[in-house]
Write a protein that holds these residues in place. Sequence first.
Motif, PDB file in Angstrom:
ATOM      1  N   UNK A  10      -3.008 -15.280   8.664  1.00 35.60           N
ATOM      2  CA  UNK A  10      -2.240 -15.081   7.427  1.00 35.60           C
ATOM      3  C   UNK A  10      -2.669 -13.790   6.735  1.00 35.60           C
ATOM      4  N   UNK A  11      -3.958 -13.634   6.613  1.00 35.52           N
ATOM      5  CA  UNK A  11      -4.463 -12.431   5.934  1.00 35.52           C
ATOM      6  C   UNK A  11      -4.081 -11.168   6.696  1.00 35.52           C
ATOM      7  N   UNK A  14      -0.226 -10.556   6.605  1.00 40.01           N
ATOM      8  CA  UNK A  14       0.300 -10.079   5.325  1.00 40.01           C
ATOM      9  C   UNK A  14      -0.093  -8.624   5.091  1.00 40.01           C
ATOM     10  N   UNK A  15      -1.297  -8.274   5.498  1.00 41.55           N
ATOM     11  CA  UNK A  15      -1.726  -6.881   5.302  1.00 41.55           C
ATOM     12  C   UNK A  15      -0.933  -5.952   6.214  1.00 41.55           C
ATOM     13  N   UNK A  17       2.064  -6.473   7.199  1.00 37.78           N
ATOM     14  CA  UNK A  17       3.401  -6.418   6.606  1.00 37.78           C
ATOM     15  C   UNK A  17       3.428  -5.435   5.450  1.00 37.78           C
ATOM     16  N   UNK A  18       2.429  -5.520   4.584  1.00 35.75           N
ATOM     17  CA  UNK A  18       2.403  -4.627   3.411  1.00 35.75           C
ATOM     18  C   UNK A  18       2.249  -3.170   3.841  1.00 35.75           C
ATOM     19  N   UNK A  21       5.289  -0.841   4.920  1.00 33.54           N
ATOM     20  CA  UNK A  21       6.320  -0.420   3.973  1.00 33.54           C
ATOM     21  C   UNK A  21       6.605   1.072   4.061  1.00 33.54           C
ATOM     22  N   UNK A 173      -9.511  -5.188   4.043  1.00 30.12           N
ATOM     23  CA  UNK A 173     -10.599  -6.159   4.001  1.00 30.12           C
ATOM     24  C   UNK A 173     -11.504  -5.862   5.201  1.00 30.12           C
TER      25      UNK A 173
ATOM     26  N   UNK B  16       5.806  -2.629  -1.374  1.00 29.28           N
ATOM     27  CA  UNK B  16       5.732  -3.979  -0.792  1.00 29.28           C
ATOM     28  C   UNK B  16       4.803  -4.874  -1.602  1.00 29.28           C
ATOM     29  N   UNK B  17       3.723  -4.324  -2.068  1.00 31.96           N
ATOM     30  CA  UNK B  17       2.816  -5.126  -2.896  1.00 31.96           C
ATOM     31  C   UNK B  17       3.544  -5.603  -4.151  1.00 31.96           C
ATOM     32  N   UNK B  20       5.987  -8.273  -3.251  1.00 30.46           N
ATOM     33  CA  UNK B  20       5.312  -9.528  -2.928  1.00 30.46           C
ATOM     34  C   UNK B  20       4.872 -10.260  -4.197  1.00 30.46           C
ATOM     35  N   UNK B 101       5.222 -13.282   6.550  1.00 31.30           N
ATOM     36  CA  UNK B 101       5.769 -12.885   5.251  1.00 31.30           C
ATOM     37  C   UNK B 101       6.974 -13.744   4.892  1.00 31.30           C
ATOM     38  N   UNK B 104       5.781 -16.925   3.454  1.00 32.53           N
ATOM     39  CA  UNK B 104       5.212 -16.763   2.111  1.00 32.53           C
ATOM     40  C   UNK B 104       6.324 -16.496   1.101  1.00 32.53           C
ATOM     41  N   UNK B 115      -1.221 -16.635  -3.108  1.00 38.53           N
ATOM     42  CA  UNK B 115      -1.405 -16.284  -1.699  1.00 38.53           C
ATOM     43  C   UNK B 115      -1.459 -14.765  -1.531  1.00 38.53           C
ATOM     44  N   UNK B 119      -4.885 -13.275  -0.112  1.00 37.20           N
ATOM     45  CA  UNK B 119      -4.903 -12.881   1.299  1.00 37.20           C
ATOM     46  C   UNK B 119      -4.427 -11.449   1.541  1.00 37.20           C
ATOM     47  N   UNK B 120      -3.510 -10.996   0.750  1.00 35.82           N
ATOM     48  CA  UNK B 120      -3.053  -9.620   0.959  1.00 35.82           C
ATOM     49  C   UNK B 120      -3.928  -8.625   0.196  1.00 35.82           C
ATOM     50  N   UNK B 122      -7.050  -9.379  -1.392  1.00 32.35           N
ATOM     51  CA  UNK B 122      -8.489  -9.656  -1.382  1.00 32.35           C
ATOM     52  C   UNK B 122      -9.051 -10.042  -2.741  1.00 32.35           C
TER      53      UNK B 122
END
Lengths: 478, 167
Positions: A10-11, A14-15, A17-18, A21, A173, B16-17, B20, B101, B104, B115, B119-120, B122
């Motif tokens: 998941x972590x 999501x990272x 995915x972000x 962008x 991370x 994107x952040x 989200x 994604x 979520x 979340x 998780x994205x 930290x």
Amino acid sequence: MMSDEFEVRLEEGLKRWASAGEATPNLDELIKNGMAKGARASGQVASERPTVARKPWARLWALRPVRAAAATAALAVVLVGTFPTWAGAVADWPLIGPVVTEIVMQDAGLKWAYENGLIQKGIAEARDGEMVFKVLGVMADPLRTTVIYQISGVPGTSGAKTTATGAAPGDSKPVPATESDPPLPAPDTAAWPSVAIASVDGQGAASWQQSPVRTPLGWVGAISTYALEKDSAELKLEVRYGGHRLSLSFQASRAGAARFAREVKAPVGSQGQLADGVTVTLDSVIYTPAETLVKYDVKKPMFSGGYSSGGTSLSHYIEAGGRRLDPVQSHGGWSADGSSVTMFEVFPAVSGPAKFVINGDVYGKETLLTWDLTAGSKQSVDGAPVTLTDAHWDGARFQAQWTFATNDKFVGMAEFDVVDASGQAYPLKAVSEGTARSSQQVTKTIVAELPTGFHPVAVRAHQVGMIAAGPLVFDLPR
Amino acid sequence: MDFMEWLRPHQGYLERVALALLGNRADAEDAVQEAVLDAYRNRHQLRGGQAAFGAWVRRILLNQCRRAIAKRRGLVPIGDLAENAAVQAVPGPDEEATDLWNMVSRLGEHLRQVIVLHYMLDYSQAEIADYLGIPLGTVKSRLGKALSILRRWDRQEEGIGHDVGRV
């Protein structure tokens, strides 16, 4: 900490995915339009100096022609005979005028010199292939020597790259450095021209560059060095950009501006101690119409790392007439044996009695801190945890990032190396290094190259920058 | 500093952040625009040069999103699954990232935010509590609930059969 496989996925997902962008075009336009409006409305300007932050001027000025005061007119005549000076409104120079205006107006000394006809007209130009380097102006006063220049003829290059994962630098991370990570991009060191004042009258010189600005007619920027030690001297500049290299020499004079300055030596015994034996000795003060320079020596072990000087524990300022004046520039030069540093701090102009206050200073302390290249690896400095939050390695380049809570005991680490499983160490020579500080956290990042085949398992720091607390207060000699 | 050159590698990530956290493109664009302009106005405060720019502008964006979230407080989310499909299914660089994604994005706003922050971005649970202005216990509860939902959907995606029920 991650507890199971799903949370790890998941972590990481999501990272990714972000980080995937891409800037949307309409937002790009909105931002650019907003910046253009905001810049015009506020007139805020900024520049990057290697040490203490500068105060931006409140608004952009359209440069007015030189005042016709008799004294300055006479001075201008003298200078024209020897060193021609700017005349007319620089703001009217086609395409580069606004940028040169910004450079001059954001520096009190340059602004005053311009308004009093004391900026020497550029008389030097050099070429290497299609690159042309032109000195637009020189200002030499008892505080510094500044050269304003233009580089044209060579196409510009692109800016910064992202990390290998595509994440914003410093955001990822901790993941163990593995050889399977995609290669980190080479740092873009060719984005800006490199301009240095290599020597003054043949003696090696230190210089600091103001971030150049790209204009339709090429780059425009400023480079400064310390004050000339006599009325005129030969400056030698070295320029590298886009594969081109050149050097050029020309005369600079401080005779004009020196007439308006007054240097006062501090009385013998103007000395005090901060904590941990760090000793400060006040040397002299130079008063000019626009600025006040305080020169002092600090005897301390050198801290070789960069750090952010924000917060109150390291603040230096002048108290005058009930006001606090923060420095607008700060430069220093270490002694040959590295045991002391001579500091030059420039403040707004002061008249009347004033005190110079030093709340603290940074010195280097030898240590050995070792972080395994695993998530959340921690070491402690004076009881405060310093966490390794990121480590990437692609077989050739190593990147690491640490965070620790902002505190009044230490500012960062330096003298890094990495070790492999056999204990062999390799010193990290940074290709880029940065320290970012907020009210709560400091983030330290380093990127360095490793030899092929070296597989790091840990990263070490051999020095920390400790804060020697004060305060010390000196009455400024008048 | 060539501000736009420094911003460019980070802009897509910032968008994107914001999406989200805020759940819809309009609010996200507003937040990113405000944050970038704020960064531009205060660019002289940046320490650490270009290496520190990304983390610095991200912090400014997160503060902007925090203000936007705080303004919405008082609106009660309906259920744990967002009826508003406003958080779009936006593709990622690979199938797994896209699927995660998308899962979520189907969560209700108050579950999605914890979340994303944890998780994205930290954030620790304590930092999430401070950021959202809610008790730590509420953060733990929302994280637990959100993970439970996501795990179930993940198993369903993998074909481990369970009835799909509303939460």
